[in-house]
Design a protein around this motif. Structure first.
Motif, PDB file in Angstrom:
ATOM      1  N   GLY A 103      -5.122 -14.025  -3.259  1.00 19.94           N
ATOM      2  CA  GLY A 103      -6.340 -13.346  -3.676  1.00 19.94           C
ATOM      3  C   GLY A 103      -6.343 -11.842  -3.487  1.00 19.94           C
ATOM      4  N   LYS A 104      -7.415 -11.347  -2.899  1.00 15.85           N
ATOM      5  CA  LYS A 104      -7.634  -9.908  -2.749  1.00 15.85           C
ATOM      6  C   LYS A 104      -6.894  -9.296  -1.555  1.00 15.85           C
ATOM      7  N   GLU A 105      -6.013 -10.060  -0.936  1.00 19.75           N
ATOM      8  CA  GLU A 105      -5.181  -9.545   0.163  1.00 19.75           C
ATOM      9  C   GLU A 105      -4.228  -8.498  -0.414  1.00 19.75           C
ATOM     10  N   ARG A 106      -4.196  -7.324   0.213  1.00 20.15           N
ATOM     11  CA  ARG A 106      -3.310  -6.262  -0.268  1.00 20.15           C
ATOM     12  C   ARG A 106      -1.847  -6.653  -0.092  1.00 20.15           C
ATOM     13  N   ILE A 107      -1.044  -6.263  -1.066  1.00 18.49           N
ATOM     14  CA  ILE A 107       0.390  -6.552  -1.028  1.00 18.49           C
ATOM     15  C   ILE A 107       1.070  -5.708   0.040  1.00 18.49           C
ATOM     16  N   PHE A 108       0.665  -4.436   0.143  1.00 17.15           N
ATOM     17  CA  PHE A 108       1.267  -3.513   1.103  1.00 17.15           C
ATOM     18  C   PHE A 108       0.191  -2.976   2.036  1.00 17.15           C
ATOM     19  N   ASP A 109       0.431  -3.103   3.325  1.00 19.33           N
ATOM     20  CA  ASP A 109      -0.469  -2.558   4.341  1.00 19.33           C
ATOM     21  C   ASP A 109       0.078  -1.196   4.748  1.00 19.33           C
ATOM     22  N   LEU A 110      -0.268  -0.180   3.964  1.00 18.11           N
ATOM     23  CA  LEU A 110       0.311   1.146   4.139  1.00 18.11           C
ATOM     24  C   LEU A 110      -0.548   2.044   5.019  1.00 18.11           C
ATOM     25  N   PRO A 111       0.112   2.877   5.831  1.00 22.13           N
ATOM     26  CA  PRO A 111      -0.628   3.905   6.574  1.00 22.13           C
ATOM     27  C   PRO A 111      -1.078   5.005   5.603  1.00 22.13           C
ATOM     28  N   SER A 112      -1.500   6.134   6.108  1.00 22.91           N
ATOM     29  CA  SER A 112      -1.996   7.224   5.258  1.00 22.91           C
ATOM     30  C   SER A 112      -0.904   7.715   4.302  1.00 22.91           C
ATOM     31  N   GLN A 113      -1.345   8.303   3.204  1.00 20.22           N
ATOM     32  CA  GLN A 113      -0.404   8.845   2.236  1.00 20.22           C
ATOM     33  C   GLN A 113       0.468   9.921   2.876  1.00 20.22           C
ATOM     34  N   HIS A 114      -0.135  10.765   3.705  1.00 21.53           N
ATOM     35  CA  HIS A 114       0.607  11.829   4.386  1.00 21.53           C
ATOM     36  C   HIS A 114       1.747  11.234   5.234  1.00 21.53           C
ATOM     37  N   TYR A 115       1.445  10.190   5.989  1.00 19.84           N
ATOM     38  CA  TYR A 115       2.468   9.557   6.827  1.00 19.84           C
ATOM     39  C   TYR A 115       3.561   8.931   5.953  1.00 19.84           C
ATOM     40  N   CYS A 116       3.161   8.289   4.862  1.00 14.25           N
ATOM     41  CA  CYS A 116       4.136   7.655   3.965  1.00 14.25           C
ATOM     42  C   CYS A 116       5.092   8.688   3.376  1.00 14.25           C
TER      43      CYS A 116
END
Length: 196
Positions: A103-116
């Protein structure tokens, strides 16, 4: 004349760094212990699909049609219309990177864009790739690499979710330059003159 001395340089095509498929292979095969696995998976999926960071961070498992092996989502950057939907065919490799979920579970549990972005920069550097690579470079790399592998511009435009071919044409310059570089990389040899 208020426009005197004002110039608008023409867009000369793509200016972002591009990862070749050899460099993509280096990154895929290099996984330092410090690297967040979610960042790694998401960046590799971007390299193979061209999905923007603003979209990949919001992808959910309901966007994945496993039966038909498709990923379908509405782009965040464009106005929400029928043209803002993107459909990307998936293969077994991409499905494995996406993983299982519901369902609506995110595929990627990402930190902030800056950290990425910082993590990708360090990952690329430690992998021995001497280029300034941002997350968006993965999108550009995807486009150039599939064009180099024979995809036509209309297909690339559709996969990137561009509203017109005009937006996709900037990648053709990069492909043309890669062809010039390939020809120029060949060694030349002086021919000995025949003496009669």
């Amino acid at each position: 004349n208020p426009c005197e001395g004002v110039s608008c340089p023409a867009e000369k095509g793509l200016t972002k760094a591009i990862l070749s498929m050899d460099e993509v292979g280096k990154l895929v095969n290099f996984s330092p212990e410090w690297l967040n696995g979610e960042i790694r998976r998401a960046f590799i999926v971007t390299l193979y699909t061209g999905i923007r960071f603003c979209d990949i961070k919001d992808l959910t498992h309901s966007d994945v049609d496993r039966g038909n092996m498709l990923l379908r989502f509405q782009q965040s950057k464009t106005a929400h219309s029928s043209a803002s939907w993107v459909t990307i065919p998936l293969n077994d490799y991409l499905l494995a990177l996406i993983g299982e979920g519901k369902g609506k579970e995110r595929i990627f549990d990402l930190p902030s864009q800056h950290y990425c972005i910082r993590a990708v920069k360090q990952w690329v550097q430690e992998a021995g790739i001497n280029k300034h690579i941002t997350w968006h470079c993965a999108r550009h790399s995807f486009a150039v690499n599939i064009l180099n592998n024979g995809a036509n511009i209309k297909t690339v435009s559709s996969l990137l979710g561009h509203s017109s071919l005009k937006h996709t044409e900037k990648y053709l310059h990069a492909v043309d330059q890669l062809r010039v570089d390939a020809i120029n990389s060949l060694p030349t040899f002086e021919q000995k003159k025949r003496s009669d």
